[in-house]
Design a protein around this motif. Structure first.
Motif, PDB file in Angstrom:
ATOM      1  N   LEU A  56     -74.634  24.712 -31.569  1.00 30.33           N
ATOM      2  CA  LEU A  56     -75.699  25.564 -31.013  1.00 30.33           C
ATOM      3  C   LEU A  56     -76.118  26.623 -32.027  1.00 30.33           C
ATOM      4  CD1 LEU A  56     -74.043  25.898 -27.488  1.00 30.33           C
ATOM      5  CD2 LEU A  56     -75.854  24.327 -28.146  1.00 30.33           C
ATOM      6  N   ALA A 144     -78.160  20.582 -23.686  1.00 28.76           N
ATOM      7  CA  ALA A 144     -79.141  21.644 -23.427  1.00 28.76           C
ATOM      8  C   ALA A 144     -79.431  22.430 -24.706  1.00 28.76           C
ATOM      9  CB  ALA A 144     -78.608  22.570 -22.340  1.00 28.76           C
ATOM     10  N   GLY A 147     -82.112  28.697 -24.304  1.00 31.95           N
ATOM     11  CA  GLY A 147     -83.441  29.220 -24.008  1.00 31.95           C
ATOM     12  C   GLY A 147     -84.324  28.259 -23.261  1.00 31.95           C
ATOM     13  N   ALA A 149     -82.799  25.716 -21.172  1.00 37.24           N
ATOM     14  CA  ALA A 149     -81.888  24.914 -20.342  1.00 37.24           C
ATOM     15  C   ALA A 149     -82.171  25.120 -18.865  1.00 37.24           C
ATOM     16  CB  ALA A 149     -80.449  25.307 -20.652  1.00 37.24           C
ATOM     17  N   LEU A 152     -79.044  21.532 -13.720  1.00 40.99           N
ATOM     18  CA  LEU A 152     -79.345  20.482 -12.742  1.00 40.99           C
ATOM     19  C   LEU A 152     -78.267  20.477 -11.667  1.00 40.99           C
ATOM     20  CD1 LEU A 152     -80.246  17.606 -15.237  1.00 40.99           C
ATOM     21  CD2 LEU A 152     -81.826  19.089 -14.009  1.00 40.99           C
ATOM     22  N   MET A 180     -78.045  13.575 -11.859  1.00 38.40           N
ATOM     23  CA  MET A 180     -78.639  14.411 -10.841  1.00 38.40           C
ATOM     24  C   MET A 180     -80.163  14.362 -10.869  1.00 38.40           C
ATOM     25  SD  MET A 180     -75.903  17.365 -11.360  1.00 38.40           S
ATOM     26  CE  MET A 180     -75.563  16.718 -12.960  1.00 38.40           C
TER      27      MET A 180
ATOM     28  N   ARG B  86     -70.388  17.757  -8.812  1.00 41.36           N
ATOM     29  CA  ARG B  86     -70.672  17.047 -10.049  1.00 41.36           C
ATOM     30  C   ARG B  86     -71.369  18.048 -10.963  1.00 41.36           C
ATOM     31  NH1 ARG B  86     -73.723  11.510  -9.837  1.00 41.36           N
ATOM     32  NH2 ARG B  86     -75.111  12.770  -8.573  1.00 41.36           N
ATOM     33  N   SER B  87     -70.632  18.553 -11.923  1.00 37.57           N
ATOM     34  CA  SER B  87     -71.184  19.601 -12.783  1.00 37.57           C
ATOM     35  C   SER B  87     -72.230  19.014 -13.716  1.00 37.57           C
ATOM     36  CB  SER B  87     -70.068  20.259 -13.596  1.00 37.57           C
ATOM     37  OG  SER B  87     -69.434  19.290 -14.392  1.00 37.57           O
ATOM     38  N   ASP B  88     -73.193  19.831 -14.050  1.00 38.60           N
ATOM     39  CA  ASP B  88     -74.219  19.422 -15.003  1.00 38.60           C
ATOM     40  C   ASP B  88     -73.624  19.567 -16.396  1.00 38.60           C
ATOM     41  OD1 ASP B  88     -77.618  20.628 -15.771  1.00 38.60           O
ATOM     42  OD2 ASP B  88     -76.381  19.040 -16.638  1.00 38.60           O
ATOM     43  N   THR B  89     -73.129  18.478 -16.941  1.00 38.69           N
ATOM     44  CA  THR B  89     -72.366  18.587 -18.182  1.00 38.69           C
ATOM     45  C   THR B  89     -73.261  18.899 -19.376  1.00 38.69           C
ATOM     46  OG1 THR B  89     -72.418  16.179 -18.333  1.00 38.69           O
ATOM     47  CG2 THR B  89     -70.449  17.169 -17.409  1.00 38.69           C
ATOM     48  N   PHE B  91     -75.529  21.078 -19.320  1.00 41.13           N
ATOM     49  CA  PHE B  91     -75.594  22.542 -19.258  1.00 41.13           C
ATOM     50  C   PHE B  91     -74.240  23.128 -19.624  1.00 41.13           C
ATOM     51  CE2 PHE B  91     -78.137  26.131 -17.902  1.00 41.13           C
ATOM     52  CZ  PHE B  91     -77.199  27.119 -17.667  1.00 41.13           C
ATOM     53  N   LEU B  94     -73.538  24.063 -23.103  1.00 41.35           N
ATOM     54  CA  LEU B  94     -74.131  25.286 -23.654  1.00 41.35           C
ATOM     55  C   LEU B  94     -73.108  26.404 -23.711  1.00 41.35           C
ATOM     56  CD1 LEU B  94     -77.504  26.356 -21.967  1.00 41.35           C
ATOM     57  CD2 LEU B  94     -77.102  25.809 -24.358  1.00 41.35           C
ATOM     58  N   TRP B 112     -69.223  30.027 -12.344  1.00 41.82           N
ATOM     59  CA  TRP B 112     -70.102  28.915 -11.975  1.00 41.82           C
ATOM     60  C   TRP B 112     -69.426  28.103 -10.875  1.00 41.82           C
ATOM     61  CZ3 TRP B 112     -71.254  24.326 -15.854  1.00 41.82           C
ATOM     62  CH2 TRP B 112     -72.167  23.439 -15.267  1.00 41.82           C
ATOM     63  N   GLU B 120     -70.857  25.211  -1.200  1.00 37.80           N
ATOM     64  CA  GLU B 120     -70.418  23.982  -0.519  1.00 37.80           C
ATOM     65  C   GLU B 120     -69.515  24.300   0.672  1.00 37.80           C
ATOM     66  OE1 GLU B 120     -72.897  21.712  -1.963  1.00 37.80           O
ATOM     67  OE2 GLU B 120     -71.368  20.741  -0.733  1.00 37.80           O
ATOM     68  N   LEU B 171     -76.292  31.576  -8.490  1.00 35.17           N
ATOM     69  CA  LEU B 171     -76.329  30.393  -9.348  1.00 35.17           C
ATOM     70  C   LEU B 171     -77.544  30.453 -10.273  1.00 35.17           C
ATOM     71  CD1 LEU B 171     -74.508  27.951  -9.649  1.00 35.17           C
ATOM     72  CD2 LEU B 171     -75.897  26.748  -7.968  1.00 35.17           C
ATOM     73  N   PHE B 174     -76.861  33.035 -12.895  1.00 31.16           N
ATOM     74  CA  PHE B 174     -75.945  32.495 -13.895  1.00 31.16           C
ATOM     75  C   PHE B 174     -76.695  31.567 -14.850  1.00 31.16           C
ATOM     76  CE2 PHE B 174     -72.578  30.282 -15.910  1.00 31.16           C
ATOM     77  CZ  PHE B 174     -72.841  28.920 -15.792  1.00 31.16           C
ATOM     78  N   GLU B 175     -77.537  30.713 -14.284  1.00 32.37           N
ATOM     79  CA  GLU B 175     -78.303  29.768 -15.098  1.00 32.37           C
ATOM     80  C   GLU B 175     -79.179  30.525 -16.093  1.00 32.37           C
ATOM     81  OE1 GLU B 175     -81.819  26.423 -14.340  1.00 32.37           O
ATOM     82  OE2 GLU B 175     -81.337  27.901 -12.820  1.00 32.37           O
ATOM     83  N   SER B 179     -78.510  30.399 -20.182  1.00 38.56           N
ATOM     84  CA  SER B 179     -79.545  29.825 -21.042  1.00 38.56           C
ATOM     85  C   SER B 179     -80.067  30.852 -22.046  1.00 38.56           C
ATOM     86  CB  SER B 179     -80.695  29.286 -20.183  1.00 38.56           C
ATOM     87  OG  SER B 179     -81.649  28.645 -20.995  1.00 38.56           O
TER      88      SER B 179
END
Lengths: 303, 664
Positions: A56, A144, A147, A149, A152, A180, B86-89, B91, B94, B112, B120, B171, B174-175, B179
């Motif tokens: 990164l 990802a 900036g 990302a 999902l 997803m 099911r984690s967004d791998t 992401f 990062l 996270w 859930e 969430l 956090f996202e 990012s």
């Protein structure tokens, strides 16, 4: 954002400017060397930018920085005229640079691209050829970009648009790695008209099986393969049609001009996410020189 | 517009079915009542693509357990409430470096997880309240007070619905931060599993009927997370105890690190149990299970299927009844009727009933006789329509220098005379050689080979992979478009065989999408499959039906890259790894055997059965994995020569590159 397109069969047919700075990548084929040579005479300074999707980090000239620090590093370009050399830069570099330059409040930028006149087409063929038995590079896969990302999730409403090229494996891999993604809200866009008549059939023929298998039914769009403005306009339309709370995610795995359109749109809309698989470009992948393109973006701070 | 067959069978992706899979789910036969509901040990659930892993995890999750389709739910269902993550791998990748210290990312990952688990958990309460379960009501859910969670974050609301919305905002926050770590402020992080434990405790305190509540968190795609993220989850596994048990799901070879945050690593048996979803008895359990799933899908799609009862298929109490022999015969019988196969003697008889196949067989026998210096007219001494199986294997026998033609003729005579002979006796020439010889009759013929048709064959081609099995069925049944499917439908064998070939062709390019090595895995399969195909074309069939290999010096003789590559091939089920069987040299080390996924067999026109092994040297395996084209070309030509294979026009598909001297 006002995007003006120039196209010429020869370099001389472009109405060139002069720039203070050209940001470019590494040349790996004839096209790259030719275009760098061309812009070298038109820019005071040339700086190489290379993104590492694993660490990164971005190498800007001799400096290696976190991708998140690119804005700060490029802050010195404020007030300078900047040319982005998109032939040698990958999509990740282009989107990072576009976002950084927009944050630095550049009002206009230019992007040059020299299209290929041919490439190693990979069509499905019943007869196996030598190249089917040859090794290729690893492909990092979908990772990802800082900036750009989007997180999902199974319950998240996401609309995705895939800009497709001729490599079906890239689309297939997206649905393998990003399970997803909802096929119901995944649209595809083909480069039509293509760089060369008939090339669009490669993309369609190679991807149709994946589209059908995954039951993608978010729509089919067509934008000129060499036209980032068409991509930008398409995305504006898609963006306007999003449902409440729905996020837009873009996957530019087709032509570079499509990637440029995506990068410009992502720069103007920070909430839009980008999915990218960071393919390693094979040396000598494209043959001979095609048309020259100069895309001028004015009102870069606009939407 | 999608055809009806496609609608019935095509949503192979669980994602298309949704979170509540209660209606569609068929309990695998190896699961028992105790597998999940009564165990308190964390599980590491292992399985390849298409094994039904995600479907199982969704079945175990609260939406399915407390499905509104269930008319009655036992009170003890709260003893196993599943939360699926099911984690967004992409992401998750990062979350390292970028100028942030490692401990910040560590805490961020826990945060996270905490927000996802929290969301859930709150949804699960709603699922329970909305279901037929009497344990929790809507009023109970509305009355819950989570204000004490403010100790973790002061802005967390107290009511269930507001808290869920707030966690969803967390969430998003956090996202945004992850990012844009430079431009966004770091959120107040929630403390991972402790947050969920606290939520559960608060709910249990306020609603006594929730005292038996035990949550099972299922974390999918574990293998794609970063190592530090895996260590965090390993720590949760190690410290799992009611009311919170962590479990992970991963592809084969995906559970690599056993490290935790502490000094003790995970140990199997003490800390977790492995549940291998591909641990079917491939001969008995998988065919029944696959048949049940297909019949259920057909029934749910409106086809009249009397053999199955959907309620029986999803009820763990009724698992024993599904193991009943009569039940099994009934279910599999329905599939055998739909996809009838041919016995070996049927296949052989059809050779003589088919003009061009018969001609091919006769020509092969006559050519072989001539090569041995015998008259072509002696063909009638070793070929007899009344003994078709033996006749089919004669060409291979005649091509063996070690077997005099006279001996073959004598044994054939004994066979036709009804006395003990090498064709059917102890030497068993027919049993050992029939399949290889039969496949050779179809080499380059351009029409489907019936060897690849039949319900049992589909099960063997699929090798425990439900997705592949359903794909074979879908492709076959879609050829019936227009005729529809009824209880008396019978699909011709040629249609089945053609579908098998088509599925193999369609699935091969998929390999390119199997991770970073996808392109090279695809190339490796083409190389290896071509080698097996060459073996299959050997006129003498001295080692028929080669579809797996071992490394003669042992796989430890391979380099690190090659070993890792093979591990990757196993992870993606391109190869299956099995313990070595018969060794020609009894002093040789016990090794492993690598079996090419049989789903690709029809493409290479090789056997899907695991019969004879090809022992390759380490340098040969290295050439196949990482050698350049010249090395592979050399290898293939060497074996072509060794096996005296002539590549002619009909084999152009696979070997055109060899015929053109390796040039395009």
């Amino acid at each position: 954002m006002i995007i003006t397109l120039q196209e010429g069969r020869e370099e001389a047919e472009i109405d060139w400017k002069h720039w203070d700075l050209t940001l470019h990548g590494k040349a790996i084929d004839d096209r790259g060397f030719v275009v760098l040579e061309s812009v070298r005479h038109r820019a005071i300074e040339m700086t190489e930018v290379v993104y590492d999707p694993f660490q990164l980090k971005v190498a800007v000239g001799n400096e290696r920085i976190a991708a998140d620090d690119l804005t700060e590093t490029l802050a010195t370009t404020r007030g300078m005229s900047v040319l982005i050399e998109a032939t040698t830069l990958g999509f990740a570099e282009i989107v990072l640079i576009c976002k950084a330059l927009r944050e630095i409040k550049h009002d206009s930028i230019d992007i040059v691209y020299l299209e290929p006149s041919g490439y190693q087409r990979e069509l499905r063929h019943p007869l196996l050829k030598r190249r089917d038995f040859e090794l290729s590079s690893e492909v990092p896969g979908y990772r990802a970009i800082p900036g750009s990302a989007v997180l999902l999730g199974d319950r998240k409403k996401v609309r995705s648009v895939f800009f497709l090229g001729y490599e079906e494996a890239r689309l297939r891999r997206a649905f393998e790695e990003l399970q997803m993604l909802s096929p119901a809200s995944t649209a595809v866009a083909f480069g039509v008209p293509a760089f060369r008549a008939g090339w669009e059939m490669d993309a369609m023929a190679n991807n149709i099986s994946v589209i059908r298998e995954q039951n993608m039914r978010g729509g089919v769009h067509f934008c000129g393969a060499e036209n980032p403005l068409a991509v930008f306009e398409l995305l504006c339309e898609v963006h306007r049609g999003l449902d409440q709370g729905e996020r837009l995610v873009l996957a530019p795995i087709g032509t570079k001009p499509h990637g440029i359109g995506v990068a410009l749109f992502a720069a103007a809309h920070s909430e839009v996410g980008v999915l990218y698989d960071h393919p390693l470009r094979a040396p000598g992948r494209t043959t001979d020189l095609g048309h020259w393109h100069l895309f001028s973006i004015d009102d870069f701070q606009g939407g | 517009m999608r055809d009806p067959i496609h609608n019935l069978l095509s949503p192979n992706r669980t994602e298309e079915i949704g979170y509540d899979v209660w209606r569609e789910y068929v309990l695998p036969p190896f699961l028992t009542r105790t597998t999940f509901s009564e165990t308190r040990k964390p599980r590491v659930i292992v399985g390849g693509r298409g094994c039904g892993k995600t479907m199982l995890l969704r079945y175990l999750s609260h939406e399915s357990t407390f499905s509104t389709d269930r008319v009655s739910i036992p009170d003890d269902a709260v003893g196993h409430v599943g939360l699926y993550w099911r984690s967004d791998t992409q992401f998750a990748q990062l979350m390292h470096e970028r100028g942030q210290p490692a401990d910040v990312w560590d805490t961020a990952f826990r945060h996270w997880a905490a927000t996802v688990f929290g969301i859930e958990f709150l949804r699960s309460l709603q699922s329970i309240a909305n279901s037929a379960s009497s344990v929790l009501s809507e009023a109970d859910v509305c009355s819950l007070d989570f204000s004490r969670l403010a100790a973790y974050r002061s802005d967390l609301p107290s009511t269930t619905e507001d808290l869920r919305r707030k966690l969803e905002d967390c969430l998003a926050e956090f996202e945004n931060w992850a990012s844009n770590v430079r431009s966004a402020d770091a959120p107040v992080f929630l403390p991972g599993d402790r947050f969920l434990r606290r939520m559960i405790a608060l709910a249990q305190e306020q609603v006594p009927s929730l005292k038996p509540l035990v949550y099972f968190v299922y974390i999918d795609e574990y293998e794609n997370l970063a190592e530090y993220q895996q260590r965090i989850i390993n720590t949760w596994l190690k410290h799992s105890e009611p009311p919170l048990i962590f479990n992970v799901a991963t592809k084969r070879n995906g559970f690599k690190t056993k490290l935790t945050d502490g000094s003790e690593s995970l140990s199997e048996i003490n800390d977790y149990r492995v549940l291998d979803l591909e641990n079917f008895d491939l001969d008995s359990e998988f065919p029944l299970f696959a048949a049940e799933i297909l019949l259920l899908r057909l029934k749910l799609g409106g086809v009249a299927v009397s053999e199955i009862d959907p309620d029986q298929l999803r009820d763990s109490e009724q698992l024993p009844s599904r193991k009943d022999a009569q039940y099994s015969r009934k279910i599999q019988g329905a599939l055998r009727q739909l996809f009838p196969g041919l016995t070996q003697s049927d296949l052989a008889r059809r050779v003589f009933q088919d003009g061009s196949l018969k001609q091919r067989l006769l020509a092969r026998i006559e050519d072989a006789l001539e090569k041995r210096g015998e008259l072509r007219s002696r063909c009638n001494e070793v070929c007899d329509e009344r003994f078709p199986e033996a006749s089919v294997v004669v060409p291979a026998l005649l091509n063996r220098q070690s077997t005099p033609p006279e001996v073959i003729a004598t044994e054939f005579e004994k066979l036709t005379g009804g006395t003990d002979n090498k064709f059917t006796g102890k030497t068993d020439w027919v049993h050992n050689n029939f399949v290889g010889c039969y496949l050779q009759l179809f080499d380059g013929l351009g029409r489907p080979c019936p060897f690849y048709g039949g319900f049992e064959t589909f099960c063997q081609l699929a090798r425990g992979n439900l997705r592949h099995f359903l794909e074979l069925c879908y492709k076959t049944l879609s050829r019936l478009e227009g005729s529809g499917i009824g209880s008396d439908t019978v699909v011709p064998i040629e249609m089945q065989a053609e579908s098998a070939r088509q599925v193999a062709s369609d699935l091969l390019p998929e390999i390119r999408s199997f991770g970073p090595q996808g392109n090279n895995l695809h190339t490796f399969v083409l190389r290896l499959g071509s080698l097996f195909s060459l073996s299959q074309q050997s006129p003498s069939q001295s080692e028929p039906e080669r579809s797996h290999f071992s490394v003669s010096e042992g796989d430890s003789a391979l380099g690190a890259f090659e070993q890792k590559f093979l591990s990757e091939a196993v992870k993606w089920s391109v190869l299956f790894e099995e313990k070595g069987t018969k060794k020609k040299d009894v002093t040789a080390a016990e090794g492993v055997e690598f079996v090419l996924n049989p789903i690709y067999a029809p493409y290479f026109h090789i056997s899907y059965r695991k019969k004879r092994k090809l022992e390759l040297t380490a340098s040969e395996v290295t050439a196949l994995i990482s050698g350049n084209y010249e090395a592979v070309n050399k290898l293939l030509r060497a074996y072509q020569k060794r096996w005296t294979v002539e590549i002619s026009g009909p084999q152009r598909t696979l070997f055109s590159h060899l015929m053109e001297g390796g040039e395009e």
